[in-house]
Design an enzyme around this catalytic site. Structure first.
Site, PDB file in Angstrom:
ATOM      1  N   LYS A 125       0.753  -1.233  -0.060  1.00  0.00           N
ATOM      2  CA  LYS A 125       0.089  -0.110   0.073  1.00  0.00           C
ATOM      3  C   LYS A 125       0.802   1.314   0.048  1.00  0.00           C
ATOM      4  O   LYS A 125       0.580   2.054  -0.693  1.00  0.00           O
ATOM      5  CB  LYS A 125      -1.000   0.106   1.143  1.00  0.00           C
ATOM      6  CG  LYS A 125      -2.022  -1.138   1.172  1.00  0.00           C
ATOM      7  CD  LYS A 125      -3.200  -1.035   2.136  1.00  0.00           C
ATOM      8  CE  LYS A 125      -4.078   0.321   1.838  1.00  0.00           C
ATOM      9  NZ  LYS A 125      -4.817  -0.021   0.875  1.00  0.00           N
ATOM     10  N   ALA A 160       4.155   1.774  -0.904  1.00  0.00           N
ATOM     11  CA  ALA A 160       4.758   1.877  -1.938  1.00  0.00           C
ATOM     12  C   ALA A 160       3.940   2.730  -3.294  1.00  0.00           C
ATOM     13  O   ALA A 160       4.211   3.339  -3.929  1.00  0.00           O
ATOM     14  CB  ALA A 160       5.688   0.582  -2.459  1.00  0.00           C
ATOM     15  N   ASN A 161       2.496   1.883  -3.286  1.00  0.00           N
ATOM     16  CA  ASN A 161       1.804   2.215  -4.403  1.00  0.00           C
ATOM     17  C   ASN A 161       1.588   3.772  -4.059  1.00  0.00           C
ATOM     18  O   ASN A 161       1.364   4.650  -4.906  1.00  0.00           O
ATOM     19  CB  ASN A 161       0.391   1.444  -4.263  1.00  0.00           C
ATOM     20  CG  ASN A 161       0.936   0.018  -4.739  1.00  0.00           C
ATOM     21  OD1 ASN A 161       1.691  -0.261  -5.494  1.00  0.00           O
ATOM     22  ND2 ASN A 161      -0.334  -0.795  -4.424  1.00  0.00           N
ATOM     23  N   ASN A 163     -12.580   3.263   3.035  1.00  0.00           N
ATOM     24  CA  ASN A 163     -13.596   2.986   2.404  1.00  0.00           C
ATOM     25  C   ASN A 163     -14.770   2.587   3.282  1.00  0.00           C
ATOM     26  O   ASN A 163     -14.992   2.665   4.519  1.00  0.00           O
ATOM     27  CB  ASN A 163     -13.553   1.686   1.297  1.00  0.00           C
ATOM     28  CG  ASN A 163     -13.012   0.436   2.055  1.00  0.00           C
ATOM     29  OD1 ASN A 163     -13.631   0.082   3.319  1.00  0.00           O
ATOM     30  ND2 ASN A 163     -12.412  -0.661   1.360  1.00  0.00           N
ATOM     31  N   LEU A 176     -16.017   5.179  -2.285  1.00  0.00           N
ATOM     32  CA  LEU A 176     -17.190   4.381  -2.555  1.00  0.00           C
ATOM     33  C   LEU A 176     -17.153   3.657  -3.875  1.00  0.00           C
ATOM     34  O   LEU A 176     -18.123   3.334  -4.623  1.00  0.00           O
ATOM     35  CB  LEU A 176     -18.706   5.299  -2.341  1.00  0.00           C
ATOM     36  CG  LEU A 176     -18.713   6.050  -1.083  1.00  0.00           C
ATOM     37  CD1 LEU A 176     -19.814   7.175  -1.363  1.00  0.00           C
ATOM     38  CD2 LEU A 176     -19.216   5.167   0.123  1.00  0.00           C
ATOM     39  N   ASP A 185      -9.282  -2.744 -14.277  1.00  0.00           N
ATOM     40  CA  ASP A 185      -8.676  -3.329 -13.258  1.00  0.00           C
ATOM     41  C   ASP A 185      -8.736  -2.048 -11.888  1.00  0.00           C
ATOM     42  O   ASP A 185      -8.057  -1.093 -12.125  1.00  0.00           O
ATOM     43  CB  ASP A 185      -7.097  -3.837 -13.491  1.00  0.00           C
ATOM     44  CG  ASP A 185      -6.558  -4.488 -12.319  1.00  0.00           C
ATOM     45  OD1 ASP A 185      -6.972  -4.404 -11.303  1.00  0.00           O
ATOM     46  OD2 ASP A 185      -5.201  -4.733 -12.536  1.00  0.00           O
ATOM     47  N   GLY A 216      -7.826   2.377  -4.467  1.00  0.00           N
ATOM     48  CA  GLY A 216      -7.604   2.922  -3.481  1.00  0.00           C
ATOM     49  C   GLY A 216      -6.425   3.672  -3.009  1.00  0.00           C
ATOM     50  O   GLY A 216      -6.180   4.807  -2.300  1.00  0.00           O
ATOM     51  N   ASP A 217      -5.240   2.813  -3.074  1.00  0.00           N
ATOM     52  CA  ASP A 217      -4.021   3.719  -3.037  1.00  0.00           C
ATOM     53  C   ASP A 217      -3.643   4.701  -3.864  1.00  0.00           C
ATOM     54  O   ASP A 217      -2.796   5.656  -3.572  1.00  0.00           O
ATOM     55  CB  ASP A 217      -2.753   2.483  -3.147  1.00  0.00           C
ATOM     56  CG  ASP A 217      -3.007   1.356  -2.263  1.00  0.00           C
ATOM     57  OD1 ASP A 217      -3.640   1.484  -1.173  1.00  0.00           O
ATOM     58  OD2 ASP A 217      -2.615   0.151  -2.686  1.00  0.00           O
ATOM     59  N   ALA A 257      -6.388   5.454 -12.997  1.00  0.00           N
ATOM     60  CA  ALA A 257      -5.465   4.296 -12.680  1.00  0.00           C
ATOM     61  C   ALA A 257      -6.296   2.991 -12.998  1.00  0.00           C
ATOM     62  O   ALA A 257      -5.812   1.844 -13.061  1.00  0.00           O
ATOM     63  CB  ALA A 257      -5.181   4.116 -11.343  1.00  0.00           C
TER      64      ALA A 257
HETATM   65  P1  ADP Z   1     -10.685   0.451  -2.142  1.00  0.00           P
HETATM   66  O1  ADP Z   1     -10.290  -0.296  -3.197  1.00  0.00           O
HETATM   67  O2  ADP Z   1      -9.471   0.732  -1.122  1.00  0.00           O
HETATM   68  O3  ADP Z   1     -11.956  -0.457  -1.249  1.00  0.00           O
HETATM   69  P2  ADP Z   1     -12.591   1.881  -3.434  1.00  0.00           P
HETATM   70  O4  ADP Z   1     -13.163   0.746  -4.351  1.00  0.00           O
HETATM   71  O5  ADP Z   1     -13.516   2.704  -2.662  1.00  0.00           O
HETATM   72  O6  ADP Z   1     -11.455   1.556  -2.542  1.00  0.00           O
HETATM   73  O7  ADP Z   1     -11.924   3.013  -4.701  1.00  0.00           O
HETATM   74  C1  ADP Z   1     -11.179   4.160  -4.397  1.00  0.00           C
HETATM   75  C2  ADP Z   1     -11.579   5.308  -5.440  1.00  0.00           C
HETATM   76  O8  ADP Z   1     -11.220   4.857  -6.543  1.00  0.00           O
HETATM   77  C3  ADP Z   1     -13.042   5.420  -5.298  1.00  0.00           C
HETATM   78  O9  ADP Z   1     -13.480   6.594  -4.468  1.00  0.00           O
HETATM   79  C4  ADP Z   1     -13.211   6.161  -6.688  1.00  0.00           C
HETATM   80  O10 ADP Z   1     -12.783   7.510  -6.782  1.00  0.00           O
HETATM   81  C5  ADP Z   1     -12.186   5.246  -7.549  1.00  0.00           C
HETATM   82  N1  ADP Z   1     -12.696   4.190  -8.224  1.00  0.00           N
HETATM   83  C6  ADP Z   1     -12.836   2.969  -7.840  1.00  0.00           C
HETATM   84  N2  ADP Z   1     -13.381   1.893  -8.684  1.00  0.00           N
HETATM   85  C7  ADP Z   1     -13.597   2.836  -9.654  1.00  0.00           C
HETATM   86  C8  ADP Z   1     -14.522   2.666 -11.009  1.00  0.00           C
HETATM   87  N3  ADP Z   1     -14.700   1.410 -11.208  1.00  0.00           N
HETATM   88  N4  ADP Z   1     -14.614   3.792 -11.595  1.00  0.00           N
HETATM   89  C9  ADP Z   1     -14.417   5.070 -11.375  1.00  0.00           C
HETATM   90  N5  ADP Z   1     -13.553   5.200 -10.348  1.00  0.00           N
HETATM   91  C10 ADP Z   1     -13.191   4.358  -9.374  1.00  0.00           C
END
Ligand code: ADP
Length: 319
Positions: free
Chosen positions: A46, A48-49, A190, A232, A262, A267-268, A298
């Site tokens: 996490k 490093a990312n 999250n 979210l 992917d 989140g990172d 990303a």
């Molecule tokens: P984690 O992987 O830590 O659970 P999230 O899944 O909430 O975190 O994703 C982190 C952030 O990445 C989100 O708040 C959003 O801004 C972005 N994100 C994640 N998945 C998508 C997606 N399919 N489309 C657009 N943005 C995304």
């Protein structure tokens, strides 16, 4: 005003892992062996990312961590350094191997992950003391929970003492002492982590409007956390800022629509982007809007560090 030469400096403290990924049709049941159809070794962890994400987005980033004296360690040092991260405070351990995450991914993108902390587990408060010069110049200190809680607490204290903004990504989720919550200026979670932190509390549906988040804002504030970002996934994020004027304490950040291939490490990317923008002087809501674009971009490419966008990519999308 920040003293000359300190604006924008970020210290990221925590984990570096080699991600060992096997792709397979379906995940094995307990005791079962299945055939894989591909294998990859990629830089991860996490911290490093997050460091790479922040650096690619214009942050001046120092990473404090530990790797083993082995090929995976060399890969991680090369990957973070080539993204512009200062790795002079990443210690090479002669006793522990580089941390690894053994990941299985099935045809639907569902995964299982086992992490072996290795050298990450050797990171200690002494490493924080050894990096005192970096903390003294930091505008933002970015922390997650892939290293020991006592190390995280020492880093939070060092950041606090230096007047930096302490950004705590409560992931992977663990209970934290109130003293660490009190040292955290911004909490990043999250929805699942938010619920766990609040004692299995109900959090609003991912598409609920800002008003629905008011009870959650109040619960965080009651725990001393006045600035919280809740991500979210594809639904974007929400900013809970109890220090803002009444009426603007909750901001829903709309998702950035992309063709996601992917979301590993999204989140990172989001956390690193928030660190970069807070260090550049953005408000929490501005940082979250920027991070929403960076994390979405990303997700449009496979992998983590190599898939993270450069600042120009985000600016082009925002234009
Ligand atoms: P984690 O992987 O830590 O659970 P999230 O899944 O909430 O975190 O994703 C982190 C952030 O990445 C989100 O708040 C959003 O801004 C972005 N994100 C994640 N998945 C998508 C997606 N399919 N489309 C657009 N943005 C995304």
């Amino acid at each position: 005003m920040t003293p000359e030469g300190t604006a924008g400096r970020i210290v990221v403290v925590g984990s570096l892992n080699a991600d060992l990924t096997i792709y397979c049709e379906r995940l094995p049941l307990p005791g079962e062996t299945v055939h894989g159809n591909g294998f990859a070794v990629n830089p991860g962890g996490k911290s490093a990312n997050q460091a790479v994400a922040a650096s690619k987005l214009g942050g001046h980033v120092s990473l404090v961590g530990a790797v083993g004296d082995d090929a995976n360690g060399a890969m991680l040092l090369a990957s973070t350094a080539s993204a512009g991260v200062d790795i002079s405070r990443v210690r090479s351990s002669s006793v522990a191997a580089t941390g690894v995450a053994v990941i299985s991914v099935d045809a639907h993108g569902e995964n299982n992950i086992i992490i072996s902390a290795g050298a990450n587990g050797t990171l200690s408060p002494a490493d924080i003391t050894a990096a005192a010069d970096a903390f003294d110049r930091a505008a933002v200190v970015c922390l997650c929970l892939e290293v020991s809680l006592e190390t995280v607490a020492a880093a939070a204290q060092a950041g606090h003492d230096a007047g930096a903004t302490v950004l705590l990504n409560l992931s992977p989720y663990a209970e934290i002492p109130q003293s660490l919550a009190d040292l955290s200026d911004v909490l990043l979670v999250n929805a699942h982590e938010a619920s766990l932190f609040l004692g299995d509390a109900e959090v609003p549906d991912a598409d609920a409007d800002a008003a629905a988040w008011e009870p959650v804002r109040l619960q965080f504030a009651a725990r001393g956390l006045e600035r919280v970002l809740v991500t979210l996934g594809a639904h974007g994020s929400v900013v809970l800022d109890s220090q803002a004027a009444a009426g603007s304490r909750i901001t829903r950040v709309a998702p950035t629509k992309v063709n996601a291939v992917d979301t590993t490490g999204a989140g990172d990317a989001f956390t690193g982007a928030v660190a970069a923008r807070l260090a550049a002087g953005d408000s929490l809501a501005e940082a979250a809007s920027f991070a929403s674009v960076a994390a979405a971009l990303a997700a449009t490419k496979k992998g983590t560090q190599a898939a993270y966008p450069a600042i120009e990519d985000v600016e082009r999308r925002l234009a």
